[in-house]
Design a protein around this motif. Sequence first.
Motif, short mmCIF file in Angstrom:
data_model
loop_
_atom_site.label_atom_id
_atom_site.label_comp_id
_atom_site.label_asym_id
_atom_site.label_seq_id
_atom_site.Cartn_x
_atom_site.Cartn_y
_atom_site.Cartn_z
N ALA A 1 40.01 -0.05 15.53
CA ALA A 1 40.16 0.92 16.62
C ALA A 1 38.99 1.90 16.63
CB ALA A 1 41.49 1.66 16.46
N LEU A 2 38.55 2.29 15.43
CA LEU A 2 37.42 3.22 15.34
C LEU A 2 36.15 2.57 15.88
CD1 LEU A 2 38.00 4.93 11.87
CD2 LEU A 2 38.33 5.88 14.17
N VAL A 3 35.94 1.32 15.51
CA VAL A 3 34.75 0.62 15.99
C VAL A 3 34.79 0.48 17.50
CG1 VAL A 3 33.53 -1.59 15.98
CG2 VAL A 3 34.39 -0.65 13.84
N LEU A 4 35.98 0.18 18.02
CA LEU A 4 36.14 0.06 19.47
C LEU A 4 35.79 1.38 20.14
CD1 LEU A 4 37.06 -1.50 21.97
CD2 LEU A 4 39.38 -0.74 21.51
N LEU A 5 36.32 2.47 19.58
CA LEU A 5 36.06 3.80 20.13
C LEU A 5 34.55 4.08 20.13
CD1 LEU A 5 37.67 6.28 21.13
CD2 LEU A 5 37.34 7.26 18.85
N LEU A 6 33.94 3.79 19.00
CA LEU A 6 32.51 4.01 18.86
C LEU A 6 31.73 3.21 19.90
CD1 LEU A 6 31.15 5.73 16.68
CD2 LEU A 6 30.52 3.62 15.51
N ALA A 7 32.13 1.93 20.08
CA ALA A 7 31.46 1.07 21.05
C ALA A 7 31.66 1.61 22.46
CB ALA A 7 31.99 -0.36 20.94
N ALA A 8 32.85 2.17 22.71
CA ALA A 8 33.15 2.66 24.06
C ALA A 8 32.33 3.89 24.41
CB ALA A 8 34.65 2.95 24.19
N VAL A 9 32.08 4.76 23.44
CA VAL A 9 31.33 5.99 23.75
C VAL A 9 29.83 5.81 23.55
CG1 VAL A 9 33.29 7.44 23.14
CG2 VAL A 9 31.55 6.94 21.42
N LEU A 10 29.43 4.63 23.07
CA LEU A 10 28.01 4.38 22.78
C LEU A 10 27.08 4.64 23.96
CD1 LEU A 10 26.55 1.65 20.63
CD2 LEU A 10 25.92 1.57 23.03
N THR B 1 37.69 -7.16 23.78
CA THR B 1 38.94 -6.60 23.29
C THR B 1 40.12 -7.50 23.65
OG1 THR B 1 37.94 -4.45 23.70
CG2 THR B 1 40.28 -4.47 23.21
N VAL B 2 40.10 -8.00 24.89
CA VAL B 2 41.19 -8.89 25.31
C VAL B 2 41.25 -10.12 24.40
CG1 VAL B 2 41.90 -10.49 27.13
CG2 VAL B 2 41.25 -8.15 27.71
N VAL B 3 40.08 -10.74 24.15
CA VAL B 3 40.08 -11.96 23.32
C VAL B 3 40.60 -11.64 21.92
CG1 VAL B 3 38.68 -13.80 22.35
CG2 VAL B 3 38.17 -12.94 24.63
N VAL B 4 40.12 -10.52 21.36
CA VAL B 4 40.56 -10.16 20.01
C VAL B 4 42.06 -9.96 19.99
CG1 VAL B 4 40.50 -8.33 18.28
CG2 VAL B 4 38.37 -9.18 19.25
#
Lengths: 372, 288, 234
Positions: free
Chosen positions: A35-44, A205-208
């Motif tokens: 979730a943290l990595v996703l968040l990081l990727a989203a705000v990148l 994200t959907v695939v994961v």
Amino acid sequence: MTDLLQPTGSSAAVGSPGPAPRAGWRAWLRRAAPALVLLLAAVLPWSTLSLPGLFEGPLNSPGTLQLLAVCLVFGGLALGYDLLFGRAGLLSFGHALYIAAGAYGVDILVSHYGWDLWSAAAMTVLAAALLAALLGSVALQTSGIAFSMVTLAFAQVGHIVINRDPGGLTGGEEGLPLASAGLPAAFVGVVNTVNLYWLALAFLTVVVLVVHTIDRAPLGRTLTGLRDDERRIAVLGLSPYRLKLLAFVLAGALAALGGVTYALVVGGASPHVASSELTLSLIVMAVLGGAGTRWGAVLGGILYAYLDQRLARLGGSLPGPLGEPLFVLGTLFILAVYFVPGGLAGLGGRLEPVRRALGLRRDRAHPPAGTP
Amino acid sequence: MSTVVLLTLTGLGLAALYFLIASGLSLVFGLAGVLNFAHGLFLSVGAYATWWAAPRWGWLPALAFGVAVAAATGALVELVLIRPLYTRHTEQVLVTVGLSLAGVALLQSVWGADARVFPRPSWTSSVVGVGGAQVPADRFLLIGVAVLVLLGLLAFLRFTRYGLIIRAGVENRAMVSALGIDVRNAFTLVFAIGGALAGLAGILAGMYFSSISPGQGAALLIFAFIVVVIGGLGSVAGAAGAAVAVGLLQQFVNYYGTAGAGDVSVVALLAVVLLLRPTGLAGKVATA
Amino acid sequence: MILQVTDLSVRLGGSHILQGVSFDVAPTGVTALLGRNGVGKTTTLRAVLGEVPASGAVSYDGRPVLGRPTHKLVRDGLAYVPEDRCVFAGLTVAENLRLASRVPDPDFELVHDLFPELRERAGQRAGTLSGGQQQMVAIARVLLNPNRLLLVDEPTKGLAPAVVTAVAGVLERVASRVPILLVEQNLAVVRRLATDAVVLEAGRTAWHGRAADLLSDADATKSLLGVGSTAGRH
């Protein structure tokens, strides 16, 4: 030929409930990391950080964002493929067909028939799932090498048809650019590259979510059971054929969704997405990352796509064959097969004995002597 | 009538190419259990070696050189890359996949991605009148070479000790070892034979298409795979029969149907054969 | 001792098939390897031959065996007649024999003396032979070369009673020249041929000694092999 279907990655990570929750921040971090990595990727995209050497522009420049978007798409495509290869043990050589169906399907509906993007995408994924059901029901009559070759042959038909440009639909060897008139304004123009990046992140994200849900569900355990010993599953009263077909259709639908996303990110479809080379590179991604593991294929896909694009851009400045991305990637892949059998995801486990040897005694168990 | 004759001979010429590639693939798979994606590379290596040597040494020495280089490549791949992974078939397939990607890229970096004009003896450009059709002479060359190779391979498999070992090994590798025979030498041999025949196919394909390119091998390889599956894995005679069926079907449907229909019909033939007989037309169980 | 097996252990696909098998094979006569179905008799033979990965120690003629390639062991005189014959079905009888003979002067005299039928059927494909005839080919294959120990796995399995007797007779003649390690379910055949016996149970050696001692002890036979000592195979 059952051993052909054993993926190289460790299967321990699949479907197992994971280590018992440990108290403390490390356990919490482990669970929250995705979730943290996703968040990081989203705000990148809000970062103006420059990483010279890694990327040409700052992180939020359209060039870098597009490169990253392609990486994310391939991370998702590779994980979707790993549903077949690493989990169900089906070595399909024709996965590119469903990616191409997604890319060309949405492109044709939008550019030739003026559909709006969302209904075109939904229609395309549905049609690709049907195609996968139809072809899968034939291909799964066979197993082992024959299955690989039949899927390869089916995909080859797709490649041939796309190259022949039937009725002017596919644009032949030139490919078919996506007509921007039919797209939502948010996806048009260089300034909106960031939206494509988020779209690619959403696809990954959907695939994961889908694949990891399957891993945890009984279906996932049954699929890996099938891969390891088909008779055992048949004894349980389940039909191996139907289960494998289900996995094949799901993987086909995910591939088509990836194809749709890819067409949007790169602005069209070209025959390359239908080529057997694309399927081969998906295999390379899955194996490089660690087939059958939770995150291996995603990492492999992202890394492969990154190297492929970077090396292509650096190509002219590198000497001799190093200027050819496929030479570098193919060689890396061969080395990985020999020296890193579990892929990137297996590296941690392989470093374990080293760590133990450094800290404690050398008690690394040697594998039993095999037939030479 | 003349069209039918021309199409038949052209189809048989194509079948000859498919057979040369497929027979080696089929033996390699049947004996060593390796689905060899790098087989297309052997083909390109042979073709480029001949293309390089022909202006320097003349045509026939160049041909021998190309075949020899392709055979050596095959043997080397077996010794260096395949043998260390003995019995690990998935890894072996993966290594050949990597090799096919890297090898084609290597050729591309040396000679460029574009097609090169392939040298050919002038007589192969002449035409021969058969049954009212003007048939290019290279068709006869292709067919003649393939027939010679077929007869030679069958005689080799039937009358020599190594042929015997290969036929027995295709049936049951482990049992051959249990009779005190080092079957791995036979693996190297089939890789070398497969390489030589693929190289020969690459040279003939270069003449047939008048050009070579790094990716040519991969394009022909897919149809050769289809021929191997239809013919039955491990069967040389099956590969010959399947090659003729595929070559003729492709030519005729491509001529009488729309463009590309021939290729599609070949895949349809594969699907039909597999549904009726999962083991292919001849030979052993494909999944064994 | 021609063959010494010490603490032989085999794991295959996650299951521990052999968990410490130990026994010796005498340099003369027939040593029978017995036990119920699935206790690991065939796996023991295959592990000795290097066909399955194993740990422990096996010494053949005083030299360690594990880790050596199968074909080299066989060349050193360790011959193998596998379960289910494994003749090459697509090859003729003559080709099966020709493939197997690897010395300059293979002993065709012995083979044709033991199996006159094979000479008549030389041109026939081995796959079209009866089970008994295939067994003859499988035994003939190893007798062509000089051997120092034969590993023979269930040679009478699935054969008609008259053929079982014939095969046993052949093995009896062979045993007068070469020691045999014999896996056999048919106790009548064991009684006729075996001097020593080894019984496996659940992947371990459960009994080791003179064959006559085992077969005369009805209780031991029943508990170890699950059959009465006078019974043939069921």
